[in-house]
Write a protein that holds these residues in place. Structure first.
Motif, mmCIF file in Angstrom:
data_model
loop_
_atom_site.group_PDB
_atom_site.id
_atom_site.type_symbol
_atom_site.label_atom_id
_atom_site.label_comp_id
_atom_site.label_asym_id
_atom_site.label_seq_id
_atom_site.Cartn_x
_atom_site.Cartn_y
_atom_site.Cartn_z
ATOM 1 N N ARG A 37 0.836 -1.210 0.000
ATOM 2 C CA ARG A 37 0.000 0.000 0.000
ATOM 3 C C ARG A 37 0.872 1.261 0.000
ATOM 4 O O ARG A 37 0.573 2.236 -0.710
ATOM 5 C CB ARG A 37 -0.918 0.019 1.214
ATOM 6 N N GLN A 57 -8.372 1.806 -11.826
ATOM 7 C CA GLN A 57 -9.281 2.368 -10.823
ATOM 8 C C GLN A 57 -10.478 3.028 -11.510
ATOM 9 O O GLN A 57 -11.631 2.805 -11.125
ATOM 10 C CB GLN A 57 -8.529 3.372 -9.960
ATOM 11 N N ASP A 61 -12.896 0.137 -11.199
ATOM 12 C CA ASP A 61 -13.013 0.354 -9.755
ATOM 13 C C ASP A 61 -12.045 -0.537 -8.980
ATOM 14 O O ASP A 61 -12.365 -1.048 -7.904
ATOM 15 C CB ASP A 61 -14.449 0.124 -9.280
ATOM 16 N N PHE A 62 -10.852 -0.718 -9.526
ATOM 17 C CA PHE A 62 -9.820 -1.505 -8.854
ATOM 18 C C PHE A 62 -9.411 -0.800 -7.560
ATOM 19 O O PHE A 62 -9.267 0.429 -7.539
ATOM 20 C CB PHE A 62 -8.605 -1.654 -9.784
ATOM 21 N N PRO A 63 -9.211 -1.545 -6.477
ATOM 22 C CA PRO A 63 -8.913 -0.924 -5.181
ATOM 23 C C PRO A 63 -7.450 -0.530 -5.011
ATOM 24 O O PRO A 63 -6.787 -0.909 -4.042
ATOM 25 C CB PRO A 63 -9.327 -2.011 -4.178
ATOM 26 N N GLY A 64 -6.920 0.225 -5.928
ATOM 27 C CA GLY A 64 -5.546 0.707 -5.875
ATOM 28 C C GLY A 64 -5.272 1.524 -7.112
ATOM 29 O O GLY A 64 -5.974 1.403 -8.116
ATOM 30 N N ILE A 78 -3.686 -6.534 -5.273
ATOM 31 C CA ILE A 78 -4.256 -5.360 -4.610
ATOM 32 C C ILE A 78 -3.248 -4.801 -3.611
ATOM 33 O O ILE A 78 -2.773 -5.521 -2.736
ATOM 34 C CB ILE A 78 -5.553 -5.723 -3.867
ATOM 35 N N GLY A 80 -1.862 -3.370 -0.328
ATOM 36 C CA GLY A 80 -2.423 -3.539 1.002
ATOM 37 C C GLY A 80 -1.352 -3.675 2.058
ATOM 38 O O GLY A 80 -0.256 -3.107 1.930
ATOM 39 N N ASP A 215 -10.157 -12.701 -3.348
ATOM 40 C CA ASP A 215 -10.444 -11.263 -3.315
ATOM 41 C C ASP A 215 -11.082 -10.752 -4.605
ATOM 42 O O ASP A 215 -11.479 -9.592 -4.699
ATOM 43 C CB ASP A 215 -9.184 -10.455 -2.987
ATOM 44 N N TRP A 217 -9.674 -10.282 -7.470
ATOM 45 C CA TRP A 217 -8.750 -9.537 -8.325
ATOM 46 C C TRP A 217 -7.423 -10.280 -8.547
ATOM 47 O O TRP A 217 -7.021 -10.508 -9.683
ATOM 48 C CB TRP A 217 -8.428 -8.165 -7.706
#
Length: 248
Positions: A37, A57, A61-64, A78, A80, A215, A217
């Motif tokens: 992260r 993203q 809508d990718f979480p990164g 992802i 994190g 997850d 992804w």
């Protein structure tokens, strides 16, 4: 996307430099003890500073802002709390847009010393990409890319991930031609002048496919084996390929 004017090439090169510079800066900033992260935060800040928008993203809508995949995770990792350690293989994939143009690049980096076999895998992974890029030219079959990479992989005793393909890019992150095999194939389509595409083989010491983690992804190798990926965004011309994802 198919380029028809110089200003389109200029726009593509501009975002290409941004994603390349971002990826290289992230690689230089990596150090043991850092989380993925924290590494992604560096990439996000650099894209923001350059006026670029994270493509995964914005599109999915990718979480990164970037994809960071470590060791057994080979793609779409992802960012994190995972802590990077000496000896890790870290794949950094940066794709972004600016002024309506998209570019995509990625590479596997060694965090400190790695085993000789993994070091060789990284060097051969980059070479596999270069061999594929050399096949990008007007009126050549798309199949030439994967067939050339396949010959190289077979000659060195490697396998290729066969469900992670190259793709068209330029006005969107993924567009025509939607899937370009980087393994031996019989695709009858031909490359045309101005076509924008990625070349991104996944070279492995035994894996053949990528499976999705819980997850939704992260992708991991099946069977379990080291995998590396190197990627550039390319424009096809009569005289061969133009690489737009170069730092500068």
């Amino acid at each position: 996307m198919t380029l028809t004017h110089q200003d389109e090439l200029d726009g593509l090169k501009a975002i290409g430099r941004i994603v390349a510079n971002t990826m290289q800066a992230m690689a230089k900033a990596m150090q043991p003890g850092m989380t993925t992260r924290e590494l992604d935060d560096i990439g996000r800040a650099l894209l923001d500073q350059a006026g670029a928008i994270s493509a995964p993203q914005a599109t999915y809508d990718f979480p990164g802002a970037t994809c960071i995949s470590v060791n057994e995770d080979i793609a779409h990792g992802i960012p994190g709390p995972r802590i990077l350690a000496t000896g890790d293989l870290v794949n950094i994939d940066v794709s972004a847009s600016k002024n309506g143009y998209y570019a995509d690049t990625g590479a596997t980096f060694r965090l400190g010393p790695v085993a000789p076999a993994l070091d060789q895998l990284c060097r051969d992974g980059k070479r596999a990409m270069q061999i594929g890029i050399a096949e990008v030219s007007h009126n050549k079959p798309l199949a030439n890319i994967g067939n050339a990479i396949g010959r190289f992989a077979r000659s060195r005793g490697y396998t290729l991930i066969r469900n992670l393909a190259s793709h068209g890019v330029g006005r969107a992150l993924h567009e025509y031609p939607e899937e370009i095999a980087t393994w031996p194939n019989h695709d009858k389509r031909r490359i045309h002048r101005g076509l924008v595409l990625t070349v991104e083989p996944f070279l492995s010491r035994g894996a053949h496919f990528a499976n999705q983690a819980r997850d939704g992804w992260t992708l991991y190798a099946d069977p379990t084996a080291p995998v590396v990926q190197y990627e550039h965004t390319i424009v096809a011309t009569d005289k061969g390929p133009i690489i737009v994802t170069l730092p500068g």
